[in-house]
Design a protein around this motif. Structure first.
Motif, PDB file in Angstrom:
ATOM      1  N   LEU A   3       6.878   0.145  -2.804  1.00  0.00           N
ATOM      2  CA  LEU A   3       5.806   1.081  -3.095  1.00  0.00           C
ATOM      3  C   LEU A   3       5.156   0.762  -4.434  1.00  0.00           C
ATOM      4  O   LEU A   3       3.932   0.791  -4.560  1.00  0.00           O
ATOM      5  CB  LEU A   3       6.344   2.513  -3.083  1.00  0.00           C
ATOM      6  N   GLU A   7       1.164  -0.218  -5.357  1.00  0.00           N
ATOM      7  CA  GLU A   7       0.354   0.401  -6.401  1.00  0.00           C
ATOM      8  C   GLU A   7      -0.111  -0.629  -7.433  1.00  0.00           C
ATOM      9  O   GLU A   7      -1.249  -0.605  -7.880  1.00  0.00           O
ATOM     10  CB  GLU A   7       1.143   1.528  -7.073  1.00  0.00           C
ATOM     11  N   PHE A  36      10.678  13.377  -1.407  1.00  0.00           N
ATOM     12  CA  PHE A  36       9.609  12.885  -2.271  1.00  0.00           C
ATOM     13  C   PHE A  36       9.224  11.448  -1.939  1.00  0.00           C
ATOM     14  O   PHE A  36       8.046  11.117  -1.880  1.00  0.00           O
ATOM     15  CB  PHE A  36      10.025  12.983  -3.746  1.00  0.00           C
ATOM     16  N   HIS A  37      10.206  10.589  -1.714  1.00  0.00           N
ATOM     17  CA  HIS A  37       9.924   9.169  -1.474  1.00  0.00           C
ATOM     18  C   HIS A  37       9.112   8.978  -0.192  1.00  0.00           C
ATOM     19  O   HIS A  37       8.186   8.161  -0.158  1.00  0.00           O
ATOM     20  CB  HIS A  37      11.218   8.368  -1.420  1.00  0.00           C
ATOM     21  N   ASN A  40       5.493  10.546  -0.908  1.00  0.00           N
ATOM     22  CA  ASN A  40       4.756   9.678  -1.827  1.00  0.00           C
ATOM     23  C   ASN A  40       4.318   8.395  -1.126  1.00  0.00           C
ATOM     24  O   ASN A  40       3.216   7.903  -1.346  1.00  0.00           O
ATOM     25  CB  ASN A  40       5.599   9.373  -3.063  1.00  0.00           C
ATOM     26  N   SER A  41       5.150   7.871  -0.262  1.00  0.00           N
ATOM     27  CA  SER A  41       4.809   6.646   0.467  1.00  0.00           C
ATOM     28  C   SER A  41       3.623   6.875   1.399  1.00  0.00           C
ATOM     29  O   SER A  41       2.704   6.060   1.445  1.00  0.00           O
ATOM     30  CB  SER A  41       6.017   6.159   1.274  1.00  0.00           C
ATOM     31  N   VAL A  43       1.306   9.106   1.084  1.00  0.00           N
ATOM     32  CA  VAL A  43       0.114   9.334   0.263  1.00  0.00           C
ATOM     33  C   VAL A  43      -0.421   8.023  -0.310  1.00  0.00           C
ATOM     34  O   VAL A  43      -1.613   7.731  -0.213  1.00  0.00           O
ATOM     35  CB  VAL A  43       0.402  10.365  -0.857  1.00  0.00           C
ATOM     36  N   VAL A  44       0.459   7.212  -0.886  1.00  0.00           N
ATOM     37  CA  VAL A  44       0.020   5.951  -1.496  1.00  0.00           C
ATOM     38  C   VAL A  44      -0.576   5.017  -0.445  1.00  0.00           C
ATOM     39  O   VAL A  44      -1.662   4.452  -0.641  1.00  0.00           O
ATOM     40  CB  VAL A  44       1.187   5.262  -2.248  1.00  0.00           C
ATOM     41  N   MET A  77       5.833  18.437  -2.831  1.00  0.00           N
ATOM     42  CA  MET A  77       4.760  17.452  -2.682  1.00  0.00           C
ATOM     43  C   MET A  77       4.142  17.443  -1.282  1.00  0.00           C
ATOM     44  O   MET A  77       3.141  16.765  -1.051  1.00  0.00           O
ATOM     45  CB  MET A  77       5.290  16.043  -2.984  1.00  0.00           C
ATOM     46  N   SER A  80       0.394  18.141  -0.889  1.00  0.00           N
ATOM     47  CA  SER A  80      -0.487  17.031  -1.257  1.00  0.00           C
ATOM     48  C   SER A  80      -0.740  16.116  -0.063  1.00  0.00           C
ATOM     49  O   SER A  80      -1.873  15.691   0.180  1.00  0.00           O
ATOM     50  CB  SER A  80       0.133  16.241  -2.406  1.00  0.00           C
ATOM     51  N   MET A  81       0.304  15.827   0.697  1.00  0.00           N
ATOM     52  CA  MET A  81       0.129  14.983   1.880  1.00  0.00           C
ATOM     53  C   MET A  81      -0.725  15.710   2.924  1.00  0.00           C
ATOM     54  O   MET A  81      -1.582  15.116   3.566  1.00  0.00           O
ATOM     55  CB  MET A  81       1.480  14.594   2.482  1.00  0.00           C
TER      56      MET A  81
END
Length: 168
Positions: A3, A7, A36-37, A40-41, A43-44, A77, A80-81
């Motif tokens: 990840l 980025e 979270f992981h 976050n993945s 989303v990124v 989080m 956010s997704m």
């Protein structure tokens, strides 16, 4: 590490390399992540595809994350997704579905909605009402709510973004 490499490659303009890594990540590794992981993945990687203009691909990534809603919804989080999923729907002109997702997110009792996220919700809703429905009254209603939240919480970047969006 994968990840972070996505980025980093994006930051330095190596989008093809980032997409290659993202494809490896999406081919199964992402399903092994939790909390979270995982969020976050999604989303990124979804944002990477949106930056490339691949809105359908981005929507699919966020949809995969949303398919894990029961597992991930209580994580702070997750909202956010969910917001990124609604925005991806907006990007592929699925305006009614995008609006429904924004409303569902704002009415969800299971998600934590930070002021910053609420301003984004209202921003997307104002865009949907302006672009799809031509309802500028509803557009301004959501613009004003977003501005109010931004000002109350001192989120100057959101306030500036709403003013620019309104001008457009």
């Amino acid at each position: 590490c994968l990840l972070m490499s996505i980025e980093t490659d994006c930051t330095f303009g190596h989008f093809d390399k980032a997409v290659e890594t993202a494809n490896i990540f999406m081919s199964g590794l992402i399903n092994r992540l939790t909390g979270f992981h995982a969020i976050n993945s999604y989303v990124v990687i979804g944002n990477l595809y949106q930056m490339r203009g691949w809105n359908i691909r981005a929507m699919r990534v966020f949809y995969q994350g949303m398919a894990r809603k029961e597992e991930l919804i209580t994580h702070p989080m997750f909202a956010s997704m969910w917001m990124n999923y609604a925005y991806a729907l907006f990007g592929v002109k699925q305006y009614e579905r995008a609006l429904a997702e924004c409303n569902a997110l704002m009415n969800s009792q299971d998600t934590l909605l930070y002021p910053h996220l609420l301003t984004h919700c209202h921003l997307f809703m104002s865009q949907i009402y302006a672009v799809h429905y031509g309802d500028y009254e509803k557009c301004m209603e959501h613009t004003n709510v977003s501005l109010q939240i931004s000002r109350e919480h001192g989120i100057h970047s959101e306030e500036a973004m709403m003013i620019m969006t309104h001008a457009l």
